[in-house]
Each structure stands twice: as C-alpha cells, then as structure tokens.
Design a protein around this motif. Structure first.
Motif, PDB file in Angstrom:
ATOM      1  N   ALA A   1       0.718  -1.141  -0.114  1.00 56.69           N
ATOM      2  CA  ALA A   1      -0.006   0.020   0.037  1.00 56.69           C
ATOM      3  C   ALA A   1       0.841   1.419  -0.089  1.00 56.69           C
TER       4      ALA A   1
ATOM      5  N   THR B   1       4.262   3.889  -4.259  1.00 62.52           N
ATOM      6  CA  THR B   1       3.390   4.952  -5.169  1.00 62.52           C
ATOM      7  C   THR B   1       3.818   4.618  -6.636  1.00 62.52           C
TER       8      THR B   1
ATOM      9  N   GLU C   1      -4.752   6.781 -10.147  1.00 63.17           N
ATOM     10  CA  GLU C   1      -5.940   6.129 -10.436  1.00 63.17           C
ATOM     11  C   GLU C   1      -5.798   4.844 -10.897  1.00 63.17           C
TER      12      GLU C   1
ATOM     13  N   PRO D   1      -6.045   0.904 -11.353  1.00 59.62           N
ATOM     14  CA  PRO D   1      -6.735   0.004 -10.495  1.00 59.62           C
ATOM     15  C   PRO D   1      -5.909  -0.908  -9.818  1.00 59.62           C
ATOM     16  N   LYS D   2      -6.361  -1.574  -8.825  1.00 59.62           N
ATOM     17  CA  LYS D   2      -5.644  -2.178  -7.686  1.00 59.62           C
ATOM     18  C   LYS D   2      -5.361  -3.495  -8.734  1.00 59.62           C
ATOM     19  N   SER D   3      -5.991  -3.968  -9.472  1.00 62.47           N
ATOM     20  CA  SER D   3      -5.842  -5.239 -10.016  1.00 62.47           C
ATOM     21  C   SER D   3      -4.529  -4.937 -11.092  1.00 62.47           C
ATOM     22  N   THR D   4      -4.340  -3.917 -11.488  1.00 65.52           N
ATOM     23  CA  THR D   4      -3.198  -3.642 -12.436  1.00 65.52           C
ATOM     24  C   THR D   4      -1.794  -3.653 -11.438  1.00 65.52           C
ATOM     25  N   LYS D   5      -1.960  -2.775 -10.355  1.00 66.24           N
ATOM     26  CA  LYS D   5      -1.064  -2.713  -9.439  1.00 66.24           C
ATOM     27  C   LYS D   5      -0.463  -4.192  -8.818  1.00 66.24           C
ATOM     28  N   SER D   6      -1.610  -5.049  -8.888  1.00 66.60           N
ATOM     29  CA  SER D   6      -1.146  -6.268  -8.405  1.00 66.60           C
ATOM     30  C   SER D   6      -0.351  -7.105  -9.605  1.00 66.60           C
TER      31      SER D   6
ATOM     32  N   GLY E   1      -1.767  -7.188   5.152  1.00 64.98           N
ATOM     33  CA  GLY E   1      -1.204  -6.512   3.695  1.00 64.98           C
ATOM     34  C   GLY E   1      -0.292  -7.465   3.165  1.00 64.98           C
TER      35      GLY E   1
END
Length: 107
Positions: free
Chosen positions: A44, A47, A52, A54-59, A79
């Motif tokens: 989390a 950065t 903006e 999406p969480k899925s893209t960051k994952s 986490g």
C-alpha cells in the motif's frame, strides 16, 4: 501450491536475465523497484505515477516483478510486504541492478 498468503518465488539459481530485463522494462515496475531499493515497503505504500491505476493492475505489476525474482512479496498481517531481492540479483547478475536502477534519463 501457493496460497494468497504464501506466494512462490524463484530460487536464485532460477533467475533468468531475459525475465529480469523484461520486468524492469516497464516504467511502473521500474519505479517500484527503485522505491524498494531504500528498503522494504508495504504494498500500500508503493506509489505509482498514476494514482488512479486499478488495484488489479498494481497487483499484476507486483506479480511480474515477483515471478522474475526482482521482489519478494510476503504476507504481513492483512497486507503484503515487498522487498527488493538485491542480494540475489547481484549474485546472479553482478552490477545489473545498479546499472538499471541508476540509468540516466530513466526518471
């Protein structure tokens, strides 16, 4: 078999140069590796240039880095704790990580 709390990570001997270079070729993944250079972070806390995203893209970014052997992604309470595998990468590919992370004009 890996569970969400226990993800698989490649062994040092299984790190492959093409996979490492591919993972670091994406600006967002490169930025994550640069942030982790200073020390471990909770997922989390990482950065990205686009808040903006999406969480899925960051994952997915984290998955590519983990599967290439660049980061360790481990459960930390509710986490995830991310760590740069600098020692493994330097042992397998001496000088590569510093050269990529310090590349001029890559900011």
């Amino acid at each position: 078999m890996a569970t969400p709390a226990n993800l698989t990570h490649p062994e040092r001997a299984d790190l492959h140069l093409p996979s490492v270079l591919f993972a670091l070729s994406d600006p967002d993944r490169l930025e994550i590796a640069r942030q982790l250079r200073a020390g471990p972070l909770d997922m989390a806390e990482c950065t990205l240039g686009n808040p903006e995203m999406p969480k899925s893209t960051k994952s997915h970014l984290m998955k590519v880095l983990r599967e290439a052997g660049i980061i360790r992604n481990e459960a930390n309470g509710r986490g995830r704790r991310l760590t740069l595998r600098a020692e493994d990468l330097d042992a397998r590919f001496p000088g590569l990580l510093a050269a990529v992370l310090d590349a001029p004009g890559a900011d």
